[in-house]
Motif scaffolding. Structure first.
Motif, mmCIF file in Angstrom:
data_model
loop_
_atom_site.group_PDB
_atom_site.id
_atom_site.type_symbol
_atom_site.label_atom_id
_atom_site.label_comp_id
_atom_site.label_asym_id
_atom_site.label_seq_id
_atom_site.Cartn_x
_atom_site.Cartn_y
_atom_site.Cartn_z
ATOM 1 N N GLN A 1 1.139 4.410 2.724
ATOM 2 C CA GLN A 1 1.928 4.090 3.809
ATOM 3 C C GLN A 1 3.563 4.508 3.731
ATOM 4 O O GLN A 1 4.018 4.045 4.835
ATOM 5 C CB GLN A 1 1.713 2.695 4.364
ATOM 6 N N ASP B 1 -2.681 -15.999 11.429
ATOM 7 C CA ASP B 1 -3.862 -16.310 12.602
ATOM 8 C C ASP B 1 -4.720 -15.169 12.446
ATOM 9 O O ASP B 1 -4.403 -14.138 11.898
ATOM 10 C CB ASP B 1 -3.090 -16.578 13.702
ATOM 11 N N ASP B 2 -5.860 -15.267 13.173
ATOM 12 C CA ASP B 2 -6.922 -14.142 13.478
ATOM 13 C C ASP B 2 -6.187 -13.108 14.276
ATOM 14 O O ASP B 2 -5.579 -13.818 15.417
ATOM 15 C CB ASP B 2 -8.113 -14.705 14.062
ATOM 16 N N VAL B 3 -5.786 -11.999 14.161
ATOM 17 C CA VAL B 3 -5.372 -10.994 15.082
ATOM 18 C C VAL B 3 -6.093 -11.135 16.514
ATOM 19 O O VAL B 3 -5.226 -11.246 17.512
ATOM 20 C CB VAL B 3 -5.410 -9.791 14.735
ATOM 21 N N SER C 1 -14.106 -12.357 9.643
ATOM 22 C CA SER C 1 -13.248 -13.857 9.627
ATOM 23 C C SER C 1 -14.369 -14.731 10.353
ATOM 24 O O SER C 1 -15.403 -14.117 10.612
ATOM 25 C CB SER C 1 -12.080 -13.648 10.286
ATOM 26 N N TYR D 1 -0.516 -8.496 5.887
ATOM 27 C CA TYR D 1 -0.519 -8.505 4.662
ATOM 28 C C TYR D 1 0.424 -8.980 4.183
ATOM 29 O O TYR D 1 1.107 -10.058 4.403
ATOM 30 C CB TYR D 1 -0.940 -7.272 4.292
ATOM 31 N N ALA E 1 -13.660 -5.895 7.937
ATOM 32 C CA ALA E 1 -13.319 -7.444 7.466
ATOM 33 C C ALA E 1 -14.124 -8.401 8.332
ATOM 34 O O ALA E 1 -14.467 -8.301 9.512
ATOM 35 C CB ALA E 1 -11.757 -7.534 8.237
ATOM 36 N N ASP F 1 -1.289 -12.111 10.139
ATOM 37 C CA ASP F 1 -2.283 -12.104 9.280
ATOM 38 C C ASP F 1 -2.948 -13.250 9.028
ATOM 39 O O ASP F 1 -2.542 -14.480 9.150
ATOM 40 C CB ASP F 1 -1.652 -11.611 7.865
ATOM 41 N N VAL F 2 -4.396 -13.300 8.935
ATOM 42 C CA VAL F 2 -5.298 -14.291 8.758
ATOM 43 C C VAL F 2 -5.046 -15.026 7.600
ATOM 44 O O VAL F 2 -5.319 -16.266 7.070
ATOM 45 C CB VAL F 2 -6.648 -13.913 9.071
ATOM 46 N N ALA F 3 -4.522 -14.336 6.410
ATOM 47 C CA ALA F 3 -4.450 -14.954 5.162
ATOM 48 C C ALA F 3 -3.422 -15.759 4.904
ATOM 49 O O ALA F 3 -2.147 -15.401 5.176
ATOM 50 C CB ALA F 3 -4.571 -13.618 4.210
ATOM 51 N N ALA G 1 5.144 -5.697 5.008
ATOM 52 C CA ALA G 1 5.899 -4.159 4.459
ATOM 53 C C ALA G 1 6.341 -3.611 5.808
ATOM 54 O O ALA G 1 7.648 -3.090 5.679
ATOM 55 C CB ALA G 1 5.034 -3.405 3.668
ATOM 56 N N PHE G 2 5.515 -3.378 6.795
ATOM 57 C CA PHE G 2 5.889 -2.597 8.000
ATOM 58 C C PHE G 2 7.051 -3.295 8.722
ATOM 59 O O PHE G 2 8.116 -3.213 9.334
ATOM 60 C CB PHE G 2 4.800 -2.209 8.921
ATOM 61 N N PHE H 1 -2.357 -7.454 11.267
ATOM 62 C CA PHE H 1 -3.142 -7.169 9.770
ATOM 63 C C PHE H 1 -1.672 -7.009 8.879
ATOM 64 O O PHE H 1 -1.734 -5.919 8.156
ATOM 65 C CB PHE H 1 -4.012 -6.087 9.782
ATOM 66 N N PHE I 1 0.722 -1.281 0.063
ATOM 67 C CA PHE I 1 -0.146 0.189 0.086
ATOM 68 C C PHE I 1 0.916 1.187 0.052
ATOM 69 O O PHE I 1 1.515 1.716 0.946
ATOM 70 C CB PHE I 1 -0.928 -0.032 1.129
HETATM 71 N N1 SAH Z 1 -1.094 -3.170 7.272
HETATM 72 C C1 SAH Z 1 -0.930 -3.862 5.994
HETATM 73 C C2 SAH Z 1 -2.339 -3.690 5.231
HETATM 74 C C3 SAH Z 1 -3.261 -4.325 5.659
HETATM 75 S S1 SAH Z 1 -4.557 -4.999 4.519
HETATM 76 C C4 SAH Z 1 0.247 -2.814 5.186
HETATM 77 O O1 SAH Z 1 0.540 -1.954 5.260
HETATM 78 O O2 SAH Z 1 0.905 -3.565 4.545
HETATM 79 C C5 SAH Z 1 -5.434 -6.145 5.584
HETATM 80 C C6 SAH Z 1 -5.017 -7.188 5.812
HETATM 81 O O3 SAH Z 1 -5.762 -7.592 7.151
HETATM 82 C C7 SAH Z 1 -5.243 -8.590 4.912
HETATM 83 O O4 SAH Z 1 -3.893 -8.871 4.423
HETATM 84 C C8 SAH Z 1 -6.049 -9.223 5.615
HETATM 85 O O5 SAH Z 1 -5.701 -10.663 5.383
HETATM 86 C C9 SAH Z 1 -5.852 -9.220 6.933
HETATM 87 N N2 SAH Z 1 -6.652 -9.522 8.177
HETATM 88 C C10 SAH Z 1 -8.221 -9.291 7.854
HETATM 89 N N3 SAH Z 1 -8.810 -9.557 8.969
HETATM 90 C C11 SAH Z 1 -7.982 -10.124 9.659
HETATM 91 C C12 SAH Z 1 -7.963 -10.895 10.964
HETATM 92 N N4 SAH Z 1 -9.019 -10.788 11.740
HETATM 93 N N5 SAH Z 1 -7.061 -11.255 11.817
HETATM 94 C C13 SAH Z 1 -5.626 -11.103 11.044
HETATM 95 N N6 SAH Z 1 -5.687 -10.625 9.735
HETATM 96 C C14 SAH Z 1 -6.756 -10.025 9.197
#
Ligand code: SAH
Length: 398
Positions: A208, A279-281, A308, A231, A306, A251-253, A234-235, A229, A205
């Protein structure tokens, strides 16, 4: 060829548009039913039929159209788009000249005069985001205009005008040469792997950029860093390059893990020394509390919405709760980067959420610094909602 129709504003509020507000919502006008085909040019008039501006009909979740000009005689044609693109490219001159940053936004919707259209630059390749079927109707003119004003290696497009701005799965390649996958770009010297033809999101993104730089340069040295979260991490990469003792990315994905490893790898960081957790945050926060984990730097940048399996998160409603959990696992004198891209509320409301979370946890804090959109994500004062990014660096005091 352009059949223009007259769109009449409800009496009370014409002043806002006379002052340059660019967006039209259905409820702002009396006769939105006269708009039939997206891409139709309309003339916005007040209750006395006085001309205010000319725009196009295009349905987004934000509204039903954008004003393009306040000049009644100005045609909306290829030279019009050429002029807008040229101005936008010229104002990014310093970005084009910067060898350390090869990815940035070259056209930012209403900020550059055309709502519903953004264009990003990735080392010679351009990615066009169409946010409605209406703006997509101008595709040929806009591509022609882009070809006139710049030499590109290749052009990709993202059709983001399905319901709620979601993305239509398609081949996104349009013109010129195809980009390698990944295409490696630089941002203040940090490398990112970009995939132009995989998804609506290409891997990073760009808005940022300044926040990543601050994290690398000022907040990471010898710190335990938690990036939620995350992704493509990058951070986390910025923090690792800034000398973090360790980064933890959550990240959950599923795809986030390999993408994050790739980002560490191309930046010469040993990914095995980092934690990358799928994992789910919200589950991870529970785990961290159970294990008494404490972090010196916690990055919170959730999506605005979002869902989940176990949770639905809406920034507007749930940000305080999320932040409370983050506060619990932040060490004393640690820093929380609270970020949101939700355009449905402004900075004041966001700071209210922050205050509430600290109050609930009985912890004192200090605001260290704040970030909004960087200058390549150009915004206009007439449309403050356009500056959607809000990032606040917070120090946990006691
Ligand atoms: N902070 C990131 C961008 C986040 S994009 C950056 O600047 O690079 C949003 C991300 O949140 C996605 O990758 C998605 O998979 C994740 N996400 C959404 N709900 C979530 C949850 N409950 N737990 C963990 N990750 C989640």
């Amino acid at each position: 060829m352009q059949n223009s129709i007259r769109l009449k504003l409800k009496a009370a509020n014409a002043k806002k548009w006379k002052n340059g507000y660019p967006l039209i919502k259905k409820e702002d006008v009396l006769n939105s039913h006269d708009l039939k085909r997206e891409g139709t040019i309309f003339e916005l008039v007040d209750e006395h039929q006085n001309f205010i501006g000319k725009g196009y009909y295009g349905i987004q979740n934000k509204g039903i159209g954008w004003i393009l000009t306040s000049q009644q005689k100005e045609p909306i044609d290829q030279p019009f788009f050429e002029k807008k693109l040229k101005l936008a490219l010229n104002s990014r001159k310093s970005f084009f000249e910067n060898q350390d940053t090869t990815a940035f936004r070259v056209f930012n919707g209403e900020g550059d005069g055309i709502g519903g259209l953004t264009i990003d630059y990735f080392d010679g390749f351009y990615v066009i985001n169409w946010y409605s079927e209406g703006i997509y109707r101008f595709k040929d003119d806009i591509l022609q205009a882009l070809s006139v004003v710049t030499d590109f290696k290749g052009v990709y497009e993202k059709k983001r005008f399905a319901a709620q701005g979601s993305y239509i799965e398609d081949d996104d390649f349009l013109l010129g040469d195809k980009a390698p996958a990944p295409l490696i770009v630089k941002e203040n010297g940090i490398k990112f792997a970009i995939y132009l033809n995989e998804n609506a999101m290409v891997g990073v993104f760009l808005d940022q950029r300044e926040v990543r730089k601050a994290i690398r340069d000022k907040y990471s040295k010898d710190k335990q860093v938690l990036n939620t979260f995350s992704y493509t991490g990058a951070f986390s990469v910025a923090a690792a390059l800034g000398g973090a003792a360790k980064t933890t990315s959550v990240d959950v994905a599923n795809r986030s893990k390999s993408k994050t490893i790739e980002h560490f790898r191309i930046n010469g960081i040993d990914f095995e020394a980092q934690d990358i957790i799928v994992d789910d945050v919200f589950q991870y926060f529970k785990y961290a509390v159970r294990k008494n984990l404490q972090f010196d730097l916690v990055i919170l940048d959730p999506p605005s919405y979002a869902r989940s399996k176990k949770n639905t998160f809406r920034a507007e409603k749930d940000y305080s709760d999320l932040l409370e959990k983050a506060i619990t696992i932040t060490a004393k004198n640690g820093v929380i980067v609270a970020s949101t891209n939700a355009s449905s509320f402004g900075m004041d409301k966001f700071k209210g959420f922050i205050q509430k979370a600290f109050q609930q946890t009985g912890v004192k804090y200090e605001v260290l610094e704040e970030y909004r959109l960087p200058s390549d994500f150009k915004t206009i004062k007439e449309y403050k909602e356009g500056n959607y990014l809000k990032v606040v660096f917070l120090k946990k005091l006691s």
